[in-house]
Design a protein around this motif. Structure first.
Motif, PDB file in Angstrom:
ATOM      1  N   PHE A   1       0.837  -1.198   0.000  1.00  0.00           N
ATOM      2  CA  PHE A   1       0.000   0.000   0.000  1.00  0.00           C
ATOM      3  C   PHE A   1       0.872   1.248   0.000  1.00  0.00           C
ATOM      4  O   PHE A   1       0.603   2.196  -0.734  1.00  0.00           O
ATOM      5  N   PHE A   2       1.941   1.265   0.803  1.00  0.00           N
ATOM      6  CA  PHE A   2       2.837   2.408   0.845  1.00  0.00           C
ATOM      7  C   PHE A   2       3.471   2.648  -0.524  1.00  0.00           C
ATOM      8  O   PHE A   2       3.558   3.778  -0.989  1.00  0.00           O
ATOM      9  N   VAL A   3       3.913   1.580  -1.188  1.00  0.00           N
ATOM     10  CA  VAL A   3       4.513   1.710  -2.520  1.00  0.00           C
ATOM     11  C   VAL A   3       3.470   2.236  -3.499  1.00  0.00           C
ATOM     12  O   VAL A   3       3.762   3.120  -4.310  1.00  0.00           O
ATOM     13  N   ALA A   4       2.243   1.716  -3.442  1.00  0.00           N
ATOM     14  CA  ALA A   4       1.179   2.165  -4.338  1.00  0.00           C
ATOM     15  C   ALA A   4       0.892   3.652  -4.143  1.00  0.00           C
ATOM     16  O   ALA A   4       0.781   4.409  -5.117  1.00  0.00           O
ATOM     17  N   VAL A   5       0.805   4.079  -2.905  1.00  0.00           N
ATOM     18  CA  VAL A   5       0.546   5.494  -2.623  1.00  0.00           C
ATOM     19  C   VAL A   5       1.731   6.343  -3.077  1.00  0.00           C
ATOM     20  O   VAL A   5       1.555   7.405  -3.680  1.00  0.00           O
ATOM     21  N   ALA A   6       2.951   5.877  -2.839  1.00  0.00           N
ATOM     22  CA  ALA A   6       4.134   6.635  -3.243  1.00  0.00           C
ATOM     23  C   ALA A   6       4.184   6.802  -4.757  1.00  0.00           C
ATOM     24  O   ALA A   6       4.481   7.894  -5.263  1.00  0.00           O
ATOM     25  N   LEU A   7       3.879   5.758  -5.505  1.00  0.00           N
ATOM     26  CA  LEU A   7       3.866   5.856  -6.964  1.00  0.00           C
ATOM     27  C   LEU A   7       2.771   6.805  -7.439  1.00  0.00           C
ATOM     28  O   LEU A   7       2.978   7.594  -8.367  1.00  0.00           O
ATOM     29  N   THR A   8       1.616   6.731  -6.835  1.00  0.00           N
ATOM     30  CA  THR A   8       0.522   7.620  -7.213  1.00  0.00           C
ATOM     31  C   THR A   8       0.898   9.065  -6.923  1.00  0.00           C
ATOM     32  O   THR A   8       0.695   9.947  -7.752  1.00  0.00           O
TER      33      THR A   8
ATOM     34  N   THR B   1      -0.183   4.364  -9.925  1.00  0.00           N
ATOM     35  CA  THR B   1      -0.595   3.029  -9.513  1.00  0.00           C
ATOM     36  C   THR B   1      -2.086   2.821  -9.735  1.00  0.00           C
ATOM     37  O   THR B   1      -2.506   1.754 -10.157  1.00  0.00           O
ATOM     38  N   LEU B   2      -2.864   3.853  -9.457  1.00  0.00           N
ATOM     39  CA  LEU B   2      -4.316   3.749  -9.571  1.00  0.00           C
ATOM     40  C   LEU B   2      -4.853   4.794 -10.543  1.00  0.00           C
ATOM     41  O   LEU B   2      -4.199   5.803 -10.804  1.00  0.00           O
ATOM     42  N   VAL B   3      -6.049   4.559 -11.032  1.00  0.00           N
ATOM     43  CA  VAL B   3      -6.774   5.601 -11.739  1.00  0.00           C
ATOM     44  C   VAL B   3      -7.034   6.705 -10.722  1.00  0.00           C
ATOM     45  O   VAL B   3      -7.349   6.434  -9.566  1.00  0.00           O
ATOM     46  N   ALA B   4      -6.864   7.958 -11.138  1.00  0.00           N
ATOM     47  CA  ALA B   4      -7.106   9.093 -10.242  1.00  0.00           C
ATOM     48  C   ALA B   4      -8.107  10.031 -10.906  1.00  0.00           C
ATOM     49  O   ALA B   4      -7.930  10.410 -12.064  1.00  0.00           O
ATOM     50  N   LEU B   5      -9.159  10.377 -10.170  1.00  0.00           N
ATOM     51  CA  LEU B   5     -10.214  11.247 -10.681  1.00  0.00           C
ATOM     52  C   LEU B   5     -10.271  12.551  -9.906  1.00  0.00           C
ATOM     53  O   LEU B   5     -10.125  12.557  -8.678  1.00  0.00           O
ATOM     54  N   ARG B   6     -10.525  13.617 -10.643  1.00  0.00           N
ATOM     55  CA  ARG B   6     -10.797  14.901 -10.001  1.00  0.00           C
ATOM     56  C   ARG B   6     -12.142  14.787  -9.288  1.00  0.00           C
ATOM     57  O   ARG B   6     -13.058  14.125  -9.769  1.00  0.00           O
ATOM     58  N   GLU B   7     -12.280  15.433  -8.161  1.00  0.00           N
ATOM     59  CA  GLU B   7     -13.495  15.347  -7.365  1.00  0.00           C
ATOM     60  C   GLU B   7     -14.735  15.749  -8.159  1.00  0.00           C
ATOM     61  O   GLU B   7     -15.779  15.093  -8.075  1.00  0.00           O
TER      62      GLU B   7
ATOM     63  N   GLY C   1      -5.171  18.320 -11.786  1.00  0.00           N
ATOM     64  CA  GLY C   1      -5.689  19.111 -12.898  1.00  0.00           C
ATOM     65  C   GLY C   1      -6.298  18.297 -14.017  1.00  0.00           C
ATOM     66  O   GLY C   1      -7.059  18.813 -14.829  1.00  0.00           O
ATOM     67  N   VAL C   2      -5.954  17.011 -14.079  1.00  0.00           N
ATOM     68  CA  VAL C   2      -6.459  16.141 -15.140  1.00  0.00           C
ATOM     69  C   VAL C   2      -6.603  14.736 -14.569  1.00  0.00           C
ATOM     70  O   VAL C   2      -5.818  14.322 -13.719  1.00  0.00           O
ATOM     71  N   ASN C   3      -7.618  14.010 -15.011  1.00  0.00           N
ATOM     72  CA  ASN C   3      -7.820  12.631 -14.568  1.00  0.00           C
ATOM     73  C   ASN C   3      -6.708  11.756 -15.128  1.00  0.00           C
ATOM     74  O   ASN C   3      -6.272  11.942 -16.267  1.00  0.00           O
ATOM     75  N   LEU C   4      -6.255  10.790 -14.318  1.00  0.00           N
ATOM     76  CA  LEU C   4      -5.155   9.918 -14.727  1.00  0.00           C
ATOM     77  C   LEU C   4      -5.654   8.494 -14.919  1.00  0.00           C
ATOM     78  O   LEU C   4      -6.321   7.934 -14.046  1.00  0.00           O
ATOM     79  N   LEU C   5      -5.332   7.925 -16.063  1.00  0.00           N
ATOM     80  CA  LEU C   5      -5.636   6.524 -16.341  1.00  0.00           C
ATOM     81  C   LEU C   5      -4.403   5.730 -15.936  1.00  0.00           C
ATOM     82  O   LEU C   5      -3.430   5.630 -16.679  1.00  0.00           O
ATOM     83  N   GLY C   6      -4.424   5.213 -14.712  1.00  0.00           N
ATOM     84  CA  GLY C   6      -3.258   4.564 -14.137  1.00  0.00           C
ATOM     85  C   GLY C   6      -3.262   3.055 -14.288  1.00  0.00           C
ATOM     86  O   GLY C   6      -4.076   2.465 -15.009  1.00  0.00           O
ATOM     87  N   MET C   7      -2.349   2.429 -13.576  1.00  0.00           N
ATOM     88  CA  MET C   7      -2.093   1.003 -13.720  1.00  0.00           C
ATOM     89  C   MET C   7      -3.232   0.118 -13.223  1.00  0.00           C
ATOM     90  O   MET C   7      -3.298  -1.048 -13.619  1.00  0.00           O
ATOM     91  N   SER C   8      -4.117   0.611 -12.389  1.00  0.00           N
ATOM     92  CA  SER C   8      -5.244  -0.237 -11.980  1.00  0.00           C
ATOM     93  C   SER C   8      -6.132  -0.565 -13.182  1.00  0.00           C
ATOM     94  O   SER C   8      -6.853  -1.559 -13.173  1.00  0.00           O
ATOM     95  N   PHE C   9      -6.062   0.235 -14.245  1.00  0.00           N
ATOM     96  CA  PHE C   9      -6.694  -0.093 -15.530  1.00  0.00           C
ATOM     97  C   PHE C   9      -5.676  -0.754 -16.463  1.00  0.00           C
ATOM     98  O   PHE C   9      -5.915  -1.820 -17.011  1.00  0.00           O
ATOM     99  N   LEU C  10      -4.531  -0.095 -16.656  1.00  0.00           N
ATOM    100  CA  LEU C  10      -3.554  -0.535 -17.666  1.00  0.00           C
ATOM    101  C   LEU C  10      -2.996  -1.927 -17.406  1.00  0.00           C
ATOM    102  O   LEU C  10      -2.680  -2.653 -18.351  1.00  0.00           O
TER     103      LEU C  10
END
Length: 165
Positions: A5-12, A77-83, A140-149
């Motif tokens: 989890f720490f590695v995932a958060v650090a990468l994100t 690491t994960l997809v990230a969405l703007r609120e 500033g922009v939504n990220l399509l991260g590794m949880s999809f890729l």
């Protein structure tokens, strides 16, 4: 488990910092990157090609049936969405759900974990995709991260990103 989890958060967080730096350079901001289809029609079913724009791969995806713009980020690491985009999709985390610590160029903040029902790009559909929701001022922009890729095959060559399912 906590190490993962720490590695995932650090990468994100590292990816979020990179996006912030890109935004500050003026290459791409949310206001300069309106939703637009960038992915080409598939040559083969289950294959999508995304052309690079300004050195970045951007595309629209259907998230739970609604269109949303993304920048592909293999370092996230994960997809990230703007609120605000998450709210448009029906995801409205409560204040206490923002319990994942993040650090961006804009400072430290918090994100909320969610799971997206489906993420579709062209003929490619991935279900149950882990994601984070971040305040709009932190992303500033939504990220399509590794949880999809990580759930599709992808290759990059000659300024194109090819996704296959």
């Amino acid at each position: 488990m906590s190490r993962f989890f720490f590695v995932a958060v650090a990468l994100t967080v590292g990816s979020l910092f990179a996006v912030s730096m890109i935004e500050e350079s003026g290459v791409m901001t949310a206001s300069k990157a309106p939703a637009r289809p960038v992915a080409r029609k598939p040559v083969d079913p289950g294959t999508v090609t995304i052309a690079a724009r300004n050195g970045h791969y951007t595309t629209d995806a259907l998230v739970d049936g609604r269109e949303i713009a993304f920048m592909v980020d293999t370092g996230a690491t994960l997809v990230a969405l703007r609120e605000s985009d998450a709210a448009d999709l029906g995801y409205r985390p409560r204040e206490q759900d923002y319990n994942v610590k993040i650090s961006t160029a804009n400072g430290e903040g918090r994100a909320a974990r969610i799971e997206l029902g489906t993420v579709e790009i062209g003929d490619i559909t991935v279900r149950n995709v882990r994601a984070l929701v971040l305040r709009d001022d932190a992303l500033g922009v939504n990220l399509l991260g590794m949880s999809f890729l990580s759930r599709v095959r992808w290759t990059q060559e000659r300024g194109e990103l090819v996704l296959e399912q």
